[in-house]
Design an enzyme around this catalytic site. Structure first.
Site, PDB file in Angstrom:
ATOM      1  N   LYS A 152       0.826  -1.217   0.000  1.00  0.00           N
ATOM      2  CA  LYS A 152       0.000   0.000   0.000  1.00  0.00           C
ATOM      3  C   LYS A 152       0.861   1.269   0.000  1.00  0.00           C
ATOM      4  O   LYS A 152       0.506   2.269  -0.620  1.00  0.00           O
ATOM      5  CB  LYS A 152      -0.941   0.006   1.218  1.00  0.00           C
ATOM      6  CG  LYS A 152      -1.961  -1.125   1.238  1.00  0.00           C
ATOM      7  CD  LYS A 152      -2.877  -1.146   0.027  1.00  0.00           C
ATOM      8  CE  LYS A 152      -3.930  -0.080   0.012  1.00  0.00           C
ATOM      9  NZ  LYS A 152      -4.805  -0.182  -1.192  1.00  0.00           N
TER      10      LYS A 152
ATOM     11  N   SER B 189     -10.990  -8.053   6.804  1.00  0.00           N
ATOM     12  CA  SER B 189     -11.189  -7.286   8.046  1.00  0.00           C
ATOM     13  C   SER B 189     -12.419  -7.755   8.816  1.00  0.00           C
ATOM     14  O   SER B 189     -12.393  -7.837  10.052  1.00  0.00           O
ATOM     15  CB  SER B 189     -11.242  -5.778   7.762  1.00  0.00           C
ATOM     16  OG  SER B 189     -12.215  -5.454   6.799  1.00  0.00           O
TER      17      SER B 189
HETATM   18  P1  NAP Z   1     -11.672  -6.971  -0.641  1.00  0.00           P
HETATM   19  O1  NAP Z   1     -13.063  -7.153  -0.209  1.00  0.00           O
HETATM   20  O2  NAP Z   1     -10.714  -8.108  -0.481  1.00  0.00           O
HETATM   21  O3  NAP Z   1     -11.632  -6.444  -2.134  1.00  0.00           O
HETATM   22  C1  NAP Z   1     -10.449  -6.358  -2.871  1.00  0.00           C
HETATM   23  C2  NAP Z   1     -10.807  -6.124  -4.312  1.00  0.00           C
HETATM   24  O4  NAP Z   1      -9.604  -6.031  -5.081  1.00  0.00           O
HETATM   25  C3  NAP Z   1     -11.623  -7.273  -4.900  1.00  0.00           C
HETATM   26  O5  NAP Z   1     -12.648  -6.718  -5.672  1.00  0.00           O
HETATM   27  C4  NAP Z   1     -10.616  -7.999  -5.780  1.00  0.00           C
HETATM   28  O6  NAP Z   1     -11.194  -8.617  -6.912  1.00  0.00           O
HETATM   29  C5  NAP Z   1      -9.757  -6.829  -6.242  1.00  0.00           C
HETATM   30  N1  NAP Z   1      -8.488  -7.325  -6.756  1.00  0.00           N
HETATM   31  C6  NAP Z   1      -7.511  -7.964  -6.106  1.00  0.00           C
HETATM   32  N2  NAP Z   1      -6.524  -8.294  -6.965  1.00  0.00           N
HETATM   33  C7  NAP Z   1      -6.909  -7.861  -8.194  1.00  0.00           C
HETATM   34  C8  NAP Z   1      -6.357  -7.899  -9.525  1.00  0.00           C
HETATM   35  N3  NAP Z   1      -5.162  -8.470  -9.772  1.00  0.00           N
HETATM   36  N4  NAP Z   1      -7.044  -7.333 -10.542  1.00  0.00           N
HETATM   37  C9  NAP Z   1      -8.248  -6.766 -10.336  1.00  0.00           C
HETATM   38  N5  NAP Z   1      -8.843  -6.704  -9.113  1.00  0.00           N
HETATM   39  C10 NAP Z   1      -8.171  -7.243  -8.064  1.00  0.00           C
HETATM   40  O7  NAP Z   1     -10.976  -5.768   0.150  1.00  0.00           O
HETATM   41  P2  NAP Z   1     -11.546  -4.454   0.845  1.00  0.00           P
HETATM   42  O8  NAP Z   1     -11.415  -4.689   2.289  1.00  0.00           O
HETATM   43  O9  NAP Z   1     -12.833  -4.018   0.276  1.00  0.00           O
HETATM   44  O10 NAP Z   1     -10.407  -3.433   0.409  1.00  0.00           O
HETATM   45  C11 NAP Z   1     -10.572  -2.571  -0.703  1.00  0.00           C
HETATM   46  C12 NAP Z   1      -9.497  -1.530  -0.693  1.00  0.00           C
HETATM   47  O11 NAP Z   1      -9.460  -0.878   0.562  1.00  0.00           O
HETATM   48  C13 NAP Z   1      -8.085  -2.105  -0.914  1.00  0.00           C
HETATM   49  O12 NAP Z   1      -7.361  -1.166  -1.657  1.00  0.00           O
HETATM   50  C14 NAP Z   1      -7.529  -2.180   0.516  1.00  0.00           C
HETATM   51  O13 NAP Z   1      -6.133  -2.118   0.528  1.00  0.00           O
HETATM   52  C15 NAP Z   1      -8.175  -0.941   1.125  1.00  0.00           C
HETATM   53  N6  NAP Z   1      -8.313  -0.984   2.585  1.00  0.00           N
HETATM   54  C16 NAP Z   1      -9.086  -1.943   3.194  1.00  0.00           C
HETATM   55  C17 NAP Z   1      -9.215  -1.935   4.580  1.00  0.00           C
HETATM   56  C18 NAP Z   1     -10.066  -2.943   5.317  1.00  0.00           C
HETATM   57  O14 NAP Z   1      -9.951  -3.038   6.556  1.00  0.00           O
HETATM   58  N7  NAP Z   1     -10.945  -3.673   4.672  1.00  0.00           N
HETATM   59  C19 NAP Z   1      -8.532  -0.965   5.334  1.00  0.00           C
HETATM   60  C20 NAP Z   1      -7.758  -0.018   4.667  1.00  0.00           C
HETATM   61  C21 NAP Z   1      -7.661  -0.017   3.300  1.00  0.00           C
HETATM   62  P3  NAP Z   1     -11.631 -10.161  -6.940  1.00  0.00           P
HETATM   63  O15 NAP Z   1     -12.984 -10.218  -6.340  1.00  0.00           O
HETATM   64  O16 NAP Z   1     -11.599 -10.511  -8.371  1.00  0.00           O
HETATM   65  O17 NAP Z   1     -10.612 -10.907  -6.124  1.00  0.00           O
END
Ligand code: NAP
Length: 326
Positions: free
Chosen positions: A169, A207
């Site tokens: 990140k 998370s």
């Molecule tokens: P999530 O539910 O795991 O979603 C991640 C997304 O990224 C999924 O749609 C996944 O697609 C996509 N992805 C992963 N690799 C990819 C690739 N090679 N090409 C295209 N798409 C890809 O995660 P989230 O918790 O919603 O997190 C979303 C964002 O927020 C991320 O940037 C994460 O770093 C950030 N974030 C999350 C948290 C948290 O606590 N959840 C906190 C801070 C920041 P697929 O469905 O195809 O796998």
């Protein structure tokens, strides 16, 4: 910035936890949403999106992969705003951090931004970064320390601690700022901490899984302190960061920092009859808490949902979707 009806925006990583909530809110505000997914035919991953209010009329799914050069060109072409949320969030131990985390985060972000640079219609990009790109630079964490948007994680420090997700990140956000500056892209970053609250997707994200494991028979809780924030506040902040013309720079999103011992205590107060861990995973002193400035988030008009409400919403959603029964 433009807002609401008729405005076309792109959301990358649409199947994800944060993106799904964001798309729901965008559709409710009558945006037209171009949502990128890796596999539009995987119904298990996309059906919750297709069922959202307004999806029939104003949601289009596009196939795109972070690692494919030019993959986002056609979907971003003609969009007014781009929300880049896609990035891998590891569930457990990572075998190959470079391939599994760093490449998709870093190359993927640059790939998306290159498509934005090619499309004159794009007026603002909102990048979903993380507090992981803020917190880890060797400066002490203690109750009197106030972390703010001027902090940036140090990748060497993260490497020593094997914080590979933080490296992914940090590198992605750093490269994004440089690329945006060089290419005159108006970019804002949202830096959420651990996100909890109700989820729309059918597969659990990392998370929310942390709360599921606590209420689902864990014998111990981790000796860790983390910031916590509600997914609805995170989605709202993305939209405000896009809609408010004066929004700029980074926005840390943390309602409160709490040790897992406190999370267990809140859960016990909310659900006195369920089994929760009463022992810490080790007998070292508790990892210290710290503070995170809310000033910038407040300037977007974000009023954070209290952690107690967020945890209740998380557990109620886990019950409703049959991940737990009590
Ligand atoms: P999530 O539910 O795991 O979603 C991640 C997304 O990224 C999924 O749609 C996944 O697609 C996509 N992805 C992963 N690799 C990819 C690739 N090679 N090409 C295209 N798409 C890809 O995660 P989230 O918790 O919603 O997190 C979303 C964002 O927020 C991320 O940037 C994460 O770093 C950030 N974030 C999350 C948290 C948290 O606590 N959840 C906190 C801070 C920041 P697929 O469905 O195809 O796998």
């Amino acid at each position: 910035m433009s807002s609401g009806a008729g405005t076309v925006v792109c959301v990358t990583g649409a199947t994800g936890y944060i993106a799904s909530c964001l798309i729901n809110f965008l559709l409710l505000r009558r945006y037209t949403v171009r949502a990128t997914v890796r596999d539009p035919n995987n119904l298990k991953k996309v059906q919750h999106l297709l069922k959202l209010d307004g999806a029939n009329e104003r949601l289009q799914l596009y196939k795109a992969d972070l690692l494919l050069e030019g993959s986002f060109d056609s979907v971003i072409h003609g969009c007014h705003g781009v929300f880049h949320t896609a990035s891998p969030v590891p569930a457990s131990n990572v075998q190959d951090p470079q391939a599994e985390l760093i490449d998709p985060a870093l190359k993927g972000t640059l790939n998306v931004l290159k498509s934005c640079a090619k499309s004159p219609s794009v007026k603002r990009v909102v990048l979903t970064s993380s507090m992981c790109a803020v917190l880890y630079n060797g400066r002490p964490h203690s109750p009197e320390v106030v972390v703010d948007e001027t902090w940036f994680s140090d990748t060497e420090f993260c490497r020593e601690l094997k914080y590979f997700y933080s490296i992914s990140k940090t590198l992605a956000e750093d490269a994004a700022w440089k690329f945006a500056k060089e290419n005159d892209i108006d970019m804002v970053s949202i830096n959420p901490t651990m996100v909890e609250g109700p989820f729309l997707q059918s597969e659990l994200n990392t998370s929310v899984y942390r709360i599921l494991s606590l209420v689902n028979g864990a014998q111990t809780f981790p000796n860790a302190s983390s910031g916590w924030v509600n997914v609805k506040d995170v989605a709202e902040a993305h939209i405000k960061a896009y809609e408010i013309p004066s929004a700029s720079g980074r926005y840390c999103l943390v309602e409160r920092v709490a040790h897992y011992a406190e999370i267990v205590k809140i859960l016990r107060d909310l659900y006195p009859t369920i089994q929760l861990p009463d022992k810490c995973a080790d007998d070292k002193p508790y990892m210290p808490i710290y503070q995170v400035s809310k000033e910038k988030a407040k300037s977007l008009g974000i009023e954070f949902t209290p952690l107690e409400v967020t945890l209740k919403e998380t557990v109620e959603c886990l019950k409703e979707k049959n991940f737990i029964s009590f």
